[in-house]
Structure formats: C-alpha cells, structure tokens
Scaffold this motif. Structure first.
Motif, PDB file in Angstrom:
ATOM      1  N   GLN A   1       0.828  -1.202   0.000  1.00  0.00           N
ATOM      2  CA  GLN A   1       0.000   0.000   0.000  1.00  0.00           C
ATOM      3  C   GLN A   1       0.864   1.254   0.000  1.00  0.00           C
ATOM      4  O   GLN A   1       0.493   2.276  -0.563  1.00  0.00           O
ATOM      5  CB  GLN A   1      -0.919   0.020   1.233  1.00  0.00           C
TER       6      GLN A   1
ATOM      7  N   ASP B   1      -4.520  -1.442  -3.831  1.00  0.00           N
ATOM      8  CA  ASP B   1      -5.644  -0.832  -3.124  1.00  0.00           C
ATOM      9  C   ASP B   1      -6.357  -1.822  -2.207  1.00  0.00           C
ATOM     10  O   ASP B   1      -7.504  -1.621  -1.836  1.00  0.00           O
ATOM     11  CB  ASP B   1      -6.623  -0.159  -4.095  1.00  0.00           C
TER      12      ASP B   1
ATOM     13  N   PRO C   1      -5.031  -1.817   3.910  1.00  0.00           N
ATOM     14  CA  PRO C   1      -3.767  -2.075   4.618  1.00  0.00           C
ATOM     15  C   PRO C   1      -4.035  -2.844   5.904  1.00  0.00           C
ATOM     16  O   PRO C   1      -5.166  -2.866   6.392  1.00  0.00           O
ATOM     17  CB  PRO C   1      -3.242  -0.676   4.910  1.00  0.00           C
TER      18      PRO C   1
END
Ligand code: HEM
Ligand SMILES: [Cu+2]
Lengths: 198, 481
Positions: B178, B184, B187
C-alpha cells in the motif's frame, strides 16, 4: 538424478575427504577445514538420512519429540568441533580424526531426521542461534590473543574469524529475505504448521 | 476498524497469562519506583545509603524498569494483536517463565553477587568489580539478561509466524504494497503494523545483545580474550536503545485500539501512517550512536548519523500518533475517564519527553550535557508520564474500570502525573546545572535539587501504588475481548 545416485556421490565425497589427499588439502587451512570440510560431511550425513526417514520415524518420534533432542545433540556435536584444541588434535591423531568424520556425518543425519518434525518456532530459534554463534565465534577468533593450535598459525585463526562473520552475514541475508518479502514455499509451510504446546 | 463484539473472547489461559504479565508489571513498577525513591533520598541526604548499595539499587532499578516495560508492553501488543492474527498461548507463558528465571538470576547477581555495574554492563565493568563483585555475580546478571532475551525472542518469533501466515510476509505486515506499490487492498490494521515493526527491530536487537553478552561472559572467565570496548559499547547501546524504545511502540497499540472504541471512529491507517512506521523501523536502529557522542574514536559519520537520526527518528510515529489521537478525539464527545485520560496523558508525556532527548542528541549540546541528570530527566518524562501512563491506562481498560472515575482514581491520576512531570523536571534542572548522573553522593550544592525531586518521586510511587491496587483488586472484572 535418482536418490541412489545422490547417495553414492555423497559416499564418494566422504571417502574422498577421509581417505584421499583431498582431506589433507582441505585441512591445510583452518578456514577450509571448518567452513568447507565439516559442512561437506554434515551434508553427506543429511543425504544418508534421506532413505531412513520413513523407516525409523515411529521410534524417533518418541525419543525426539518436536526434533528438540536431536537438534540439541547436533548443536553440541557441532560446537565441540569448533574448539580449536580438538580440531588441532584431529590432525595428528587418527582416532580423533575418525571421531570427527563420524560425528559430523552423524550430525547431518540427526539434523535431517529432526528437522521435519521441528516446529516452525523451533526452527527459527535454531537458525537464529546458529547465526549468533557464527558472529560470536568470528569475533572470538579475531581477538584470540595467541595461537590456539599447533598446526595453524595466528593468521589462520584470523582468516577463520573473518570467514565466520562472512558466512554469518550471508546466512542472515538468505534467511531474512523470504521472511521480509515472502515466498510461496515458506508461506505454505507456515500455514501448515501450527503449534500445539498449550 | 475493530468492533469488539465481533471478536472471539480469549480462551482462559490467554487471559490468565495477560493478567499475569500485567499484574506482575504493576507490582514491579511500584517496587522499582520505591528503589528509585531510595536513590533520590540518598542523593538528597535524607537517607544514609552506602555507595555500594546505591549502585546495586541503580542497577536493579535500571534493569528492572527496562525489563518490566518490555514485558508489559508485549502484553499490550499481544492482547490486541490476537484480534487479527493467531498467536500461540504456550509461547506467551514460555516467555514469562524465561523472564522470571532471568529475574531471579539478575537479582541474585546484584544483591548476593554484589554486581553493581549498571544495567548497561559496559565493558570492562563486569570484569572489574574491584572487590565488590566477582565474575560469578556479574555472570549471573549477564546470564539473566540472556535468559530474558531468549524468552522475548520466542515471543517475537511467534508474532512473526502469526503475521506472516496471515499477511504473507513482514513487508506486507508493514503495509509496503500500500505504501510503495499501488495496491488498493486494505492495509493491515495499526496493531499489525506496529507489531511488525517491533518484532523486526527487537529480534535484531536481541541478536546483537546475545552476541555481545556471550562475548563479555567469555571475557569474564578468560580475560585473555579482550573484547573491543568500542564495539561492545556500540552493540550494547544498539540493543538497549532499540529494546527500551520498542516498549513504547508496543504500548501505543493501546491508543490505536482503545481511542476508536471510545470515539466510535476508526483509527485510519493511511500512507502517512504506514510511512511513519516504516521510517521509524530503520531509524530506531540507526539512532543509537547518540549514546556515543563523547567517544571521539567513533567515526565522525556515525556520530553525525546519530545526531540526524535523533532529530528525525523519534518524531514520525509520535506525530502520526499524537495527531491521529487529536483528530479522532476532536468533537467526538469522548467521555474522559481513567483509560482515556491516562492514554491522553501519555501522548503528552511522550511528546514532552522527546524534546530534551533531541536537544541532548545534538553533538554540541552533548559535549556539556552528556552523563548529566539531563539524561534521566528526559527518559523519566517519557517513561513515567508516557509509557507507564499508557500501560496503566490499558490496565484500567482491561479490568473494565471505565466510566466515571472514583475519587481515589482521580486523586491518583493527578498525584501521578504532576509528580511525574515534577520528578522529570527536577532531573532536567539538575542536568541543566551540570549535576552528573550516576553519583551516589551529591555535593552540598546539588542537594537543594535532589530534595524536591525525592518528594516528587514519592508522589509518583504513591500514585502508581494506587493504580496498581485498583488494578489488582478489579481483576475479576477483566475483559476477555
Ligand atoms: C518514582 C519514580 C521513579 C524515581 C523516583 C526514579 C529515580 C531514579 C533515580 C534517582 C535514578 C538514578 C539517577 C542518577 O543517575 O543519579 C534513576 C535511573 C533510572 N531510572 Fe528511574 N525513577 C523512577 C521511575 C522510573 C521508571 C518508571 C522507569 C522506566 C520505566 C525508570 C527507569 C530508569 C532507568 C533506565 C534509569 C537509569 C539507570 C542507570 O543510569 O543505569 N525510572 N531513576
Ligand atoms: Cu537512545
């Protein structure tokens, strides 16, 4: 290559080290003695243990739960031959030399038989202890105040010290890399093994 | 980010282990604070403390405080991390067993063996007891540290295993896809990021410590192996700096987890947050030369690095955490009680304590301030008002003592926080006037500062004792999620 071929090659290697001038040549410097000859014998031991595994597993499981006893024995055997005094004696005394050859091959076999049953944390601890030992020994050999062997010079010891540090560093990188950045095999192993000590 | 109702409760053995960690730490903190108080009273001439005993106490206080902070910090990390990854309870207990055996050895080495060379065991002190201690006393102390290190190694390896088996690698645990890639995916949660950083730096630190401890042990019994004093000092401070700093990086997970519960707002893990933790992973390992600024034989680049890292290293996590805490709390209608109050206090203590640290990390200043009371001044600030406040906040939280605080709690809060600030400030003032640290006997001119400091120390110990009693008597309400 078949397993049989590999074993024959390993056998050839052991014979070459123990009974031909190759052994002498490897033992002519401390670095190649400790960092080449001994590891080669251990590797041979690991190879010899390959066909043994399925046969002896049930008995071993009992004595060697989690591979811990085996790994501890192997580390003591290894540590013993890191003592300059015994390394030195092995050059003059054929009995000690045979004990060295035999115990290094044995170490390899014990390692091979213990490693698969060792928990992932045990393995990690062994690896880290191994690395740490390389750094400690490297440092000790670098600062050893006097010649520790009759057969090797002070400079030999210093080269061995540097060798230890270098190998330690190389192992650190090799072992740390997959943990930091991941690799499929390792991930699989890690998910397969779960601890059962609680 | 986490909804605690969705998390499975801890099994009994995990809960017991966590409470054992926290209970032991509460008691040890109070006990070690009393030792601190004794030292300060000795320096204030209120107590005839023989010099040899002073240094034994100083060694026990230093080693005890650092060790117990590691233990308590790891409990906070474990408690929250188990919400996301699958940790091993057996290892948690094993670490405690190693820890306690190490403590027995350390106390034996100090109070029976007479070892009084400080928790930093700088070479060649362990082998130079000058009749006060022999190799056996020193060896017990060093061996105890080694045992404690083994326990923590097991714990962090288990954390590594758990994080890797869920996220694939430690780089993923730090959120690198990330941060550096354009991933995307969501996280990892803040707790995982922090734990990954801590295990990385602490395993490295423990390895360095394990190397240097064994070398010093060899030297104790075979003095002909003369280890290089500068190299050992580098390794010791690398290990020591990393270990004590990592305590706060574990405890801070409490902030990331508890404040969101209070404010019903998630703790955002964005690129800035990830960047801060990654940067600090490197910097916390590179900053230790600030302990060697007076060692003129050190290469200049290392000292310059130490200064630069001191300026930049402490800040990223502090800033994202303090800023994150302020934004999450701002206009959230948060209810101020003991957990949230202590956690907020800890942000303040941490931030304030870093300032004198950075000042002292400046080479020009260090020429004057090195080994003065300025040093204990800064670290008592962020340890007492920062770290330990954070830990007690967590102890209030886990025993379900939230909601409107009682009179005693409020009183303890103020005694503790004002005492903590006062104690640290008196240390700092002493340092400003160049009063040296680690002196058993103070000159008559310095005693005027040592006396109020002792009073402040008493206040801190009293406040902590109340916190500890409130924790220990509320254990039956302890939460399992
Ligand atoms: C009532 C609270 C406390 C008091 C009165 C106190 C007092 C002291 C004193 C007098 C010293 C020696 C200063 C000198 O060099 O002359 C000291 C050192 C130290 N304290 Fe504390 N302290 C307290 C709490 C803490 C806490 C909570 C921590 C850590 C979590 C801590 C960690 C240390 C460390 C690491 C040292 C350095 C020991 C050394 O120089 O080897 N102290 N403290
Ligand atoms: Cu530091």
């Amino acid at each position: 290559m078949t397993l049989r071929a590999v074993i024959i090659m390993a056998l050839g290697m052991v014979v070459a080290i123990t009974a031909t001038p190759l052994g002498h040549w490897l033992e002519s410097t401390m670095v190649s003695h400790v960092l080449v000859e001994l590891p080669l014998l251990v590797v041979a031991g690991i190879i010899f243990a390959l066909p043994l595994k399925p046969v002896s597993q049930p008995l071993l499981n009992w004595v060697n739960r989690g591979g811990i006893c085996g790994l501890i024995t192997a580390s003591f055997l290894l540590a013993f031959w890191m003592l300059p005094r015994w390394l030195d004696t092995s050059l003059g005394d054929p009995w000690v030399a045979s004990a060295k050859y035999g115990s290094m091959v044995l170490t390899g076999m014990i390692l091979a038989l213990s490693w698969p049953s060792a928990h992932v944390i045990t393995r990690a601890v062994v690896k880290i202890e191994f690395l740490t030992m390389f750094f400690r020994l490297g440092w000790l050999y670098l600062i050893s105040p006097e010649r520790l062997c009759n057969n090797y010079l002070l400079t030999d010891q210093i080269w061995l010290g540097r060798g230890f540090l270098l190998v330690g560093l190389a192992l650190t990188i090799t072992w740390a890399y997959p943990i930091l950045f991941g690799n499929a095999v390792l991930e699989q192993q890690l998910t397969e093994r779960k601890l059962s000590i609680d | 980010m986490n909804d605690s109702t969705a998390i499975a409760p801890m099994p009994g053995s995990s809960k017991l282990a966590i409470l054992a960690y926290l209970g032991i730490s509460a008691l040890v903190y109070v006990l070690m604070m009393v030792l601190g108080l004794l030292m300060r009273m000795g320096q204030a001439n209120w107590l005839g403390l023989p010099a040899d005993l002073f240094y034994q106490i100083m060694t026990a206080h230093g080693a005890g405080m650092v060790g117990i902070s590691g233990l308590a910090g790891s409990a906070v990390m474990w408690y929250f991390l188990r919400r996301y990854v699958d940790l091993t309870v057996g290892i948690l207990w094993a670490n405690l067993a190693f820890f306690l055996s190490g403590v027995v050895l350390i106390l034996g080495g100090i109070f029976l063996g007479g070892y009084a060379g400080g928790w930093t065991f700088l070479f060649p002190l362990p082998s130079h007891g000058m009749g006060l201690w022999g190799p056996v006393g020193a060896a017990c102390f060093l061996g105890g540290l080694l045992l404690i290190g083994v326990g923590f190694l097991l714990l962090y390896l288990d954390v590594a295993r758990a994080i890797i088996s869920k996220y694939g690698s430690l780089a993923r645990g730090l959120g690198w896809p990330q941060l550096f890639g354009n991933s995307d995916e969501t996280p990892p949660p803040a707790a995982v990021v922090a734990a990954t950083m801590v295990l990385l730096v602490n395993i490295t630190g423990i390895v360095a410590g394990a190397v240097v401890l064994v070398l010093i042990l060899v030297n104790l019994f075979m003095p002909e192996f003369e280890v290089d004093a500068l190299l050992t000092k580098n390794l010791i401070y690398f290990f020591g700096h990393v270990f004590i700093n990592a305590t706060i990086y574990q405890a801070v997970i409490a902030v990331y987890e508890i404040l969101p519960e209070y404010t019903k707002r998630p703790w955002k893990v964005n690129k800035v947050f990830l960047g801060a933790w990654t940067a600090s992973t490197i910097m916390v390992m590179a900053v230790y030369p600030h302990h060697l600024l007076m060692d003129f034989v050190m290469p200049t680049w290392a000292l310059v690095l130490g200064q630069i890292m001191s300026y930049t290293g402490g800040f990223p996590i502090l800033v994202v955490t303090a800023f994150g805490a302020l934004t999450i709390v701002h206009r959230s209608g948060i209810q101020w009680d003991m957990p949230s109050g202590l956690l907020f206090l800890s942000m303040f203590g941490w931030a304030v304590g870093v300032v004198p640290a950075v000042i002292d990390g400046t080479i020009a200043v260090n020429n004057v301030m090195h080994n003065t009371m300025w040093v204990p001044g800064h670290f008592h600030m962020y340890l007492i008002v920062g770290l330990v406040a954070m830990l007690f906040g967590f102890k209030y939280y886990i025993t379900g003592q939230d909601g409107k605080p009682g009179m005693f709690d409020k009183l303890a809060f103020w005694i503790y926080s004002l005492g903590g600030v006062g104690l640290s400030v008196t240390f700092l003032i002493s340092g400003y006037f160049s009063v040296p640290r680690r002196w058993a006997q103070h000159m008559p001119e310095w005693v005027g500062l040592s006396q109020p400091a002792a009073l402040m120390g008493a206040a801190v110990a009293l406040g902590a004792a109340i916190f500890a009693i409130r924790f220990l008597t509320s254990l039956k309400h302890a939460r399992a999620v």
